[in-house]
Design a protein around this motif. Structure first.
Motif, PDB file in Angstrom:
ATOM      1  N   PRO A  89       0.839  -1.214   0.000  1.00 37.70           N
ATOM      2  CA  PRO A  89       0.000   0.000   0.000  1.00 37.70           C
ATOM      3  C   PRO A  89       0.868   1.256   0.000  1.00 37.70           C
ATOM      4  N   MET A  90       0.472   2.235  -0.801  1.00 30.86           N
ATOM      5  CA  MET A  90       1.223   3.481  -0.889  1.00 30.86           C
ATOM      6  C   MET A  90       0.750   4.457   0.178  1.00 30.86           C
ATOM      7  N   LYS A  91       0.934   4.067   1.441  1.00 33.47           N
ATOM      8  CA  LYS A  91       0.596   4.897   2.586  1.00 33.47           C
ATOM      9  C   LYS A  91       1.794   4.951   3.514  1.00 33.47           C
ATOM     10  N   LYS A  92       1.962   6.066   4.190  1.00 34.52           N
ATOM     11  CA  LYS A  92       3.124   6.220   5.067  1.00 34.52           C
ATOM     12  C   LYS A  92       3.155   5.180   6.166  1.00 34.52           C
ATOM     13  N   THR A  93       1.986   4.842   6.701  1.00 38.44           N
ATOM     14  CA  THR A  93       1.952   3.842   7.783  1.00 38.44           C
ATOM     15  C   THR A  93       2.412   2.484   7.264  1.00 38.44           C
ATOM     16  N   ALA A  94       1.941   2.107   6.082  1.00 37.55           N
ATOM     17  CA  ALA A  94       2.321   0.818   5.505  1.00 37.55           C
ATOM     18  C   ALA A  94       3.800   0.794   5.145  1.00 37.55           C
ATOM     19  N   MET A  95       4.275   1.892   4.555  1.00 36.00           N
ATOM     20  CA  MET A  95       5.678   1.959   4.166  1.00 36.00           C
ATOM     21  C   MET A  95       6.590   1.925   5.391  1.00 36.00           C
ATOM     22  N   ALA A  96       6.156   2.581   6.462  1.00 31.80           N
ATOM     23  CA  ALA A  96       6.966   2.613   7.680  1.00 31.80           C
ATOM     24  C   ALA A  96       7.063   1.226   8.309  1.00 31.80           C
ATOM     25  N   ARG A  97       5.954   0.469   8.265  1.00 37.71           N
ATOM     26  CA  ARG A  97       5.991  -0.885   8.810  1.00 37.71           C
ATOM     27  C   ARG A  97       6.841  -1.799   7.940  1.00 37.71           C
ATOM     28  N   ALA A  98       6.763  -1.604   6.640  1.00 37.98           N
ATOM     29  CA  ALA A  98       7.547  -2.443   5.730  1.00 37.98           C
ATOM     30  C   ALA A  98       9.034  -2.138   5.822  1.00 37.98           C
ATOM     31  N   PHE A  99       9.359  -0.858   6.025  1.00 37.46           N
ATOM     32  CA  PHE A  99      10.758  -0.441   6.061  1.00 37.46           C
ATOM     33  C   PHE A  99      11.023   0.382   7.332  1.00 37.46           C
ATOM     34  N   PRO A 100      11.087  -0.281   8.481  1.00 43.72           N
ATOM     35  CA  PRO A 100      11.299   0.441   9.741  1.00 43.72           C
ATOM     36  C   PRO A 100      12.658   1.125   9.816  1.00 43.72           C
ATOM     37  N   LEU A 114       5.439   7.628  -4.366  1.00 41.45           N
ATOM     38  CA  LEU A 114       6.439   7.190  -3.395  1.00 41.45           C
ATOM     39  C   LEU A 114       7.035   8.387  -2.656  1.00 41.45           C
ATOM     40  N   MET A 115       7.216   9.481  -3.361  1.00 42.62           N
ATOM     41  CA  MET A 115       7.773  10.684  -2.735  1.00 42.62           C
ATOM     42  C   MET A 115       6.908  11.151  -1.571  1.00 42.62           C
ATOM     43  N   ASP A 116       5.596  10.927  -1.668  1.00 43.16           N
ATOM     44  CA  ASP A 116       4.667  11.382  -0.632  1.00 43.16           C
ATOM     45  C   ASP A 116       4.476  10.362   0.488  1.00 43.16           C
ATOM     46  N   SER A 117       4.764   9.092   0.220  1.00 42.13           N
ATOM     47  CA  SER A 117       4.465   8.051   1.202  1.00 42.13           C
ATOM     48  C   SER A 117       5.700   7.432   1.854  1.00 42.13           C
ATOM     49  N   TYR A 118       6.882   7.722   1.339  1.00 43.50           N
ATOM     50  CA  TYR A 118       8.089   7.113   1.884  1.00 43.50           C
ATOM     51  C   TYR A 118       8.365   7.685   3.279  1.00 43.50           C
ATOM     52  N   PRO A 119       8.742   6.834   4.235  1.00 44.76           N
ATOM     53  CA  PRO A 119       8.863   7.280   5.628  1.00 44.76           C
ATOM     54  C   PRO A 119      10.131   8.060   5.973  1.00 44.76           C
ATOM     55  N   ALA A 120      11.011   8.286   5.022  1.00 42.23           N
ATOM     56  CA  ALA A 120      12.239   9.056   5.280  1.00 42.23           C
ATOM     57  C   ALA A 120      12.440  10.066   4.157  1.00 42.23           C
ATOM     58  N   ASP A 121      13.311  11.027   4.381  1.00 41.26           N
ATOM     59  CA  ASP A 121      13.628  12.011   3.346  1.00 41.26           C
ATOM     60  C   ASP A 121      14.453  11.344   2.254  1.00 41.26           C
ATOM     61  N   ILE A 122      13.956  11.390   1.032  1.00 41.58           N
ATOM     62  CA  ILE A 122      14.645  10.742  -0.089  1.00 41.58           C
ATOM     63  C   ILE A 122      15.760  11.643  -0.598  1.00 41.58           C
ATOM     64  N   GLN A 123      16.959  11.093  -0.601  1.00 38.49           N
ATOM     65  CA  GLN A 123      18.129  11.829  -1.077  1.00 38.49           C
ATOM     66  C   GLN A 123      18.582  11.360  -2.458  1.00 38.49           C
ATOM     67  N   GLU A 124      18.353  10.079  -2.739  1.00 39.82           N
ATOM     68  CA  GLU A 124      18.876   9.506  -3.983  1.00 39.82           C
ATOM     69  C   GLU A 124      17.974   8.370  -4.445  1.00 39.82           C
ATOM     70  N   ILE A 125      17.698   8.346  -5.749  1.00 40.87           N
ATOM     71  CA  ILE A 125      16.927   7.259  -6.354  1.00 40.87           C
ATOM     72  C   ILE A 125      17.762   6.607  -7.442  1.00 40.87           C
ATOM     73  N   VAL A 126      17.819   5.281  -7.412  1.00 40.57           N
ATOM     74  CA  VAL A 126      18.523   4.494  -8.425  1.00 40.57           C
ATOM     75  C   VAL A 126      17.522   3.529  -9.041  1.00 40.57           C
TER      76      VAL A 126
END
Length: 453
Positions: free
Chosen positions: A171-182, A254-266
């Motif tokens: 799911p593209m939600k901050k809560t889901a992303m945070a649980r998936a990638f603590p 992803l930019m809106d739902s990722y649980p950390a500040d994105i610095q680099e995308i590959v």
């Protein structure tokens, strides 16, 4: 994909196949009849009689095929109702099992996690279950072959562009992303699979190469360089440019739902995935999408940037068969032409709409590929291979990694204006197309470029 979608999708596909087969048989029947009556029409005394007989024949045949379609559609409607009842019954049974032990073991209401949370409790092992992999792979193959048709018909088997985690859609939600990638980091590496594949293709050869079926480029980048890795799954039968735009939109979300500040995308794409990645970068940049500001590198592993020889051969065969007006050649020609838009895009490596729009997709060797400028500030890299240990061996030169030849993977062509502007790359020897997606040597090259670029 849940059981209900799979049942409905398979049902719809079966009845669609019956209808399309009926259409094809009717076309071949008409062609055979036309060829049979044509000589009689040239004999003046028989002209009127042959036309009358042909008219009766055509009317009768049309009635028969109409009856087949009517019956097929009627049975489909009946089965639609039956399927709804069956799925409803299965759903109720799963909620209220008859087994007393099952009831007693059912968690209390306050222990029940939301579907979002439950999804994220299971990570990689779910992908490794043979039954799950078989079903997923079957859907991926079906989407690769006829994905454009599935999308057009809104068939439930149509795979939508999405990130995957624990064997299901993330799911593209901050809560889901945070649980998936603590322990999410600001560096993200996103992996895009190839034609008829799933995200599981990135684990090919893992046991052989690493002694662990769970190891892939993503897990290694996490351990070595602290990249957070995400994997996508998508309908590879759609146009590459359509998937490119969908991928760009997914990255914007992803930019809106990722649980950390994105610095680099590959972006790392294998085979068709490399073309989809390049397409996404193009459309994202054209639309000033915020994610392109974070994009630093694009890796195309075994990607047919200038086209795939197998698709060119199929195009040639289809064109040859179509040239003869006989049922024995027209029928297989129609079957070949029914392959998906995504496959046809691989003929010359199309990545944008303008290359295929308003063009005949089955035209013999008409190449409308355009040269796309690289996104400013992004490093593009290629990885190519030959199955022969000597890259200069005639067989290696002829077939490359089996699926893609070296000039296509490297984007090198005699016309400087049509070359793919890769910053760097490497040609490996003794390596095939699939193993490139998880080979240690390829990983070491990616790691090198990420640490030195």
């Amino acid at each position: 994909m849940n059981t209900e979608n799979r049942i409905n999708g398979a049902k719809d596909l079966i009845f669609d196949a019956i209808e399309e087969t009926t259409n094809l048989v009717e076309q071949m029947h008409r062609l055979a009849a036309r060829n049979a009556f044509r000589p009689l029409a040239l004999i003046q005394p028989l002209t009127t009689l042959s036309q009358a007989v042909k008219s009766v024949h055509d009317t009768t045949a049309s009635g028969v095929y109409l009856m087949i379609r009517t019956v097929n559609r009627g049975v489909r409607k009946i089965l639609d109702t039956t399927t709804e009842l069956v799925v409803s019954e299965l759903s109720q049974t799963s909620e209220h099992p008859e087994n007393p032990e099952a009831v007693s073991q059912k968690p209390r209401q306050n222990e029940i996690h939301s579907s979002e949370t439950t999804l994220l409790q299971n990570s990689l092992p779910a992908n490794l279950l043979p039954a799950n992999r078989l079903m997923d792979q079957s859907e991926a193959i079906l989407n690769g072959l006829y994905g454009d048709y599935l999308h057009k018909k809104q068939n439930p088997l149509n795979l939508k562009m999405a990130f995957r985690f624990g064997g299901d859609t993330l799911p593209m939600k901050k809560t889901a992303m945070a649980r998936a990638f603590p322990h999410a980091t600001g560096k993200i590496c996103i992996f895009v699979h190839g034609l008829m594949c799933t995200e599981d293709s990135w684990n090919i050869g893992a046991t052989k190469f690493y002694g662990d079926p769970r190891v892939n480029f993503g897990s290694r980048l996490k351990a070595d360089l602290e990249y957070t890795s995400l994997f996508v799954r998508y309908n590879t039968g759609r146009h590459i440019s359509e998937n490119g735009r969908a991928f760009s939109q997914l990255l914007s979300r992803l930019m809106d739902s990722y649980p950390a500040d994105i610095q680099e995308i590959v972006l790392v794409g294998h085979s068709m995935g490399g073309l989809v990645s390049r397409s996404a970068a193009h459309y994202g940049n054209a639309e000033n999408a915020s994610w392109t500001e974070k994009l630093k590198h694009i890796f195309c592993i075994g990607s047919p940037n200038l086209g795939a020889p197998l698709e060119k051969a199929v195009n040639m065969m289809g064109s040859l068969l179509s040239a003869f007006a006989t049922p024995g050649t027209q029928a297989p020609a129609q079957v070949l032409k029914s392959r998906s838009d995504g496959i046809k895009d691989l003929r010359f490596g199309y990545t944008i709409d303008d290359e295929w729009m308003d063009q005949n997709p089955d035209a013999f060797f008409e190449n409308h590929r355009q040269s796309l400028p690289p996104v400013k500030g992004v490093g593009y890299y290629f990885v190519a291979a030959t199955i022969t240990t000597n890259p200069n061996h005639p067989l290696g030169i002829l077939i490359g990694d089996i699926m893609v030849r070296v000039p296509s993977a490297s984007g090198h062509t005699a016309d400087p204006e049509k070359r793919i502007p890769f910053r760097s790359g490497l040609v490996f020897s003794g390596m095939n197309h699939l193993h490139m997606a998880n080979h240690p040597d390829v990983y070491n090259l990616i790691r090198k470029f990420l640490t030195t670029a």
